[in-house]
Design a protein around this motif. Sequence first.
Motif, mmCIF file in Angstrom:
data_model
loop_
_atom_site.group_PDB
_atom_site.id
_atom_site.type_symbol
_atom_site.label_atom_id
_atom_site.label_comp_id
_atom_site.label_asym_id
_atom_site.label_seq_id
_atom_site.Cartn_x
_atom_site.Cartn_y
_atom_site.Cartn_z
ATOM 1 N N ALA A 149 49.562 36.243 60.600
ATOM 2 C CA ALA A 149 48.834 37.472 60.276
ATOM 3 C C ALA A 149 48.709 38.332 61.527
ATOM 4 C CB ALA A 149 47.452 37.131 59.731
ATOM 5 N N ASP A 150 48.877 39.634 61.376
ATOM 6 C CA ASP A 150 48.654 40.537 62.507
ATOM 7 C C ASP A 150 47.163 40.649 62.804
ATOM 8 O OD1 ASP A 150 51.379 41.403 63.117
ATOM 9 O OD2 ASP A 150 51.333 42.307 61.129
ATOM 10 N N ALA A 151 46.357 40.565 61.764
ATOM 11 C CA ALA A 151 44.903 40.517 61.936
ATOM 12 C C ALA A 151 44.277 39.960 60.671
ATOM 13 C CB ALA A 151 44.332 41.901 62.226
ATOM 14 N N LEU A 152 43.391 39.009 60.844
ATOM 15 C CA LEU A 152 42.579 38.534 59.727
ATOM 16 C C LEU A 152 41.126 38.632 60.167
ATOM 17 C CD1 LEU A 152 43.147 35.837 57.140
ATOM 18 C CD2 LEU A 152 40.897 36.038 58.217
ATOM 19 N N CYS A 153 40.395 39.532 59.527
ATOM 20 C CA CYS A 153 39.007 39.815 59.905
ATOM 21 C C CYS A 153 38.046 39.232 58.879
ATOM 22 C CB CYS A 153 38.778 41.320 59.997
ATOM 23 S SG CYS A 153 39.899 42.179 61.115
ATOM 24 N N VAL A 154 37.008 38.603 59.378
ATOM 25 C CA VAL A 154 35.987 38.001 58.523
ATOM 26 C C VAL A 154 34.640 38.642 58.824
ATOM 27 C CG1 VAL A 154 34.680 35.893 58.048
ATOM 28 C CG2 VAL A 154 37.166 35.792 58.298
ATOM 29 N N ILE A 155 33.926 39.018 57.773
ATOM 30 C CA ILE A 155 32.557 39.510 57.898
ATOM 31 C C ILE A 155 31.624 38.432 57.354
ATOM 32 C CG2 ILE A 155 30.927 41.344 57.327
ATOM 33 C CD1 ILE A 155 33.346 43.091 56.602
ATOM 34 N N ALA A 156 30.607 38.071 58.129
ATOM 35 C CA ALA A 156 29.651 37.049 57.704
ATOM 36 C C ALA A 156 28.320 37.297 58.395
ATOM 37 C CB ALA A 156 30.175 35.653 58.039
ATOM 38 N N LYS A 157 27.300 36.584 57.964
ATOM 39 C CA LYS A 157 25.991 36.698 58.603
ATOM 40 C C LYS A 157 25.932 35.883 59.887
ATOM 41 C CE LYS A 157 22.836 38.529 57.318
ATOM 42 N NZ LYS A 157 22.384 39.911 57.635
ATOM 43 N N ASP A 158 26.731 34.841 59.974
ATOM 44 C CA ASP A 158 26.732 33.933 61.123
ATOM 45 C C ASP A 158 28.032 34.118 61.903
ATOM 46 O OD1 ASP A 158 27.623 31.177 62.311
ATOM 47 O OD2 ASP A 158 25.458 30.994 62.065
ATOM 48 N N THR A 159 27.919 34.382 63.209
ATOM 49 C CA THR A 159 29.111 34.714 63.996
ATOM 50 C C THR A 159 29.992 33.500 64.266
ATOM 51 O OG1 THR A 159 27.636 36.293 65.101
ATOM 52 C CG2 THR A 159 29.875 36.149 65.921
ATOM 53 N N ALA A 160 29.401 32.344 64.502
ATOM 54 C CA ALA A 160 30.200 31.132 64.685
ATOM 55 C C ALA A 160 30.973 30.817 63.412
ATOM 56 C CB ALA A 160 29.301 29.958 65.074
ATOM 57 N N LEU A 161 30.313 30.980 62.270
ATOM 58 C CA LEU A 161 30.960 30.718 60.986
ATOM 59 C C LEU A 161 32.100 31.702 60.739
ATOM 60 C CD1 LEU A 161 30.679 28.911 58.411
ATOM 61 C CD2 LEU A 161 29.385 30.800 57.414
ATOM 62 N N ALA A 162 31.868 32.971 61.039
ATOM 63 C CA ALA A 162 32.915 33.984 60.871
ATOM 64 C C ALA A 162 34.116 33.671 61.748
ATOM 65 C CB ALA A 162 32.361 35.364 61.210
ATOM 66 N N ASP A 163 33.858 33.241 62.973
ATOM 67 C CA ASP A 163 34.929 32.906 63.911
ATOM 68 C C ASP A 163 35.750 31.722 63.401
ATOM 69 O OD1 ASP A 163 36.506 32.910 66.152
ATOM 70 O OD2 ASP A 163 34.929 32.326 67.548
ATOM 71 N N ALA A 164 35.059 30.678 62.963
ATOM 72 C CA ALA A 164 35.749 29.485 62.463
ATOM 73 C C ALA A 164 36.583 29.802 61.227
ATOM 74 C CB ALA A 164 34.732 28.385 62.156
ATOM 75 N N TYR A 165 36.018 30.581 60.316
ATOM 76 C CA TYR A 165 36.754 30.938 59.105
ATOM 77 C C TYR A 165 37.917 31.880 59.403
ATOM 78 C CZ TYR A 165 34.464 28.730 55.123
ATOM 79 O OH TYR A 165 34.033 27.813 54.191
ATOM 80 N N ALA A 166 37.772 32.747 60.390
ATOM 81 C CA ALA A 166 38.887 33.624 60.752
ATOM 82 C C ALA A 166 40.098 32.788 61.154
ATOM 83 C CB ALA A 166 38.476 34.559 61.889
ATOM 84 N N THR A 167 39.856 31.748 61.939
ATOM 85 C CA THR A 167 40.940 30.848 62.344
ATOM 86 C C THR A 167 41.500 30.092 61.150
ATOM 87 O OG1 THR A 167 40.029 30.558 64.564
ATOM 88 C CG2 THR A 167 41.524 28.850 63.770
ATOM 89 N N SER A 168 40.608 29.507 60.361
ATOM 90 C CA SER A 168 41.023 28.701 59.214
ATOM 91 C C SER A 168 41.860 29.502 58.225
ATOM 92 C CB SER A 168 39.779 28.139 58.520
ATOM 93 O OG SER A 168 40.117 27.456 57.334
ATOM 94 N N LEU A 169 41.390 30.690 57.886
ATOM 95 C CA LEU A 169 42.086 31.509 56.894
ATOM 96 C C LEU A 169 43.387 32.089 57.443
ATOM 97 C CD1 LEU A 169 38.976 33.349 55.421
ATOM 98 C CD2 LEU A 169 40.262 31.480 54.365
ATOM 99 N N ALA A 170 43.373 32.489 58.712
ATOM 100 C CA ALA A 170 44.593 33.034 59.314
ATOM 101 C C ALA A 170 45.695 31.983 59.377
ATOM 102 C CB ALA A 170 44.296 33.576 60.708
#
Length: 204
Positions: A127-148
């Motif tokens: 992916a050129d960019a996979l962006c995640v919006i969440a209430k928790d920043t650690a969770l958003a970061d982890a999911y960005a990696t997982s989903l990408a």
Amino acid sequence: MESYILKHPDFLSSLKPLPLDPKAPVVAQKMLRAAQKAGVGPMAAVAGAIAEELGQALLAEGLTSEIVVENGGDIFLATQREVTVAIWAGASPLSGKIGLRLKRELMPCAVCTSSGTVGHSLSLGRADALCVIAKDTALADAYATSLANLVKGPEDFSTLKKALKKAPLLGVVCVVKDQLFAWGKELELVALNTPLQGKFFPQK
């Protein structure tokens, strides 16, 4: 954190979730929890976890009433106004042309990005960019990696959609070349007319 990693080297190297450790530093515990939910190693959440920890500390000290902490594409936001975050997707023709509009009601929140074509972070996808919006920043970061990691090309958008069915996220945007995937009830995309166009984002 460094002393903890010296005693637990797998915390630094593991690409899979590790058991929770109540004796770990607070930031490390947040990373472990986020990694378990997203199915990745704890270091996938490090930038987001640190960004939020710093932002919350400054707010708690009363040094500011609004803050945005950006840490290598992972952002913690706590503002009293609407904010638009531009999406940079490297050589994609969509770079700099799309933004995420974050309403005041969502604050504090996080926007974290992973890429298989931009930057030095490890990604198993393209992916050129996979962006995640969440209430928790650690969770958003982890999911960005997982989903990408799931996205090698636009043909994987259907796989991405399935993976998001139970994800505790507010929104996801994925850019692959000239293709765009968007998901989430709280997601609001806006077109940008950035003055950087043509300087940092070549016209196609």
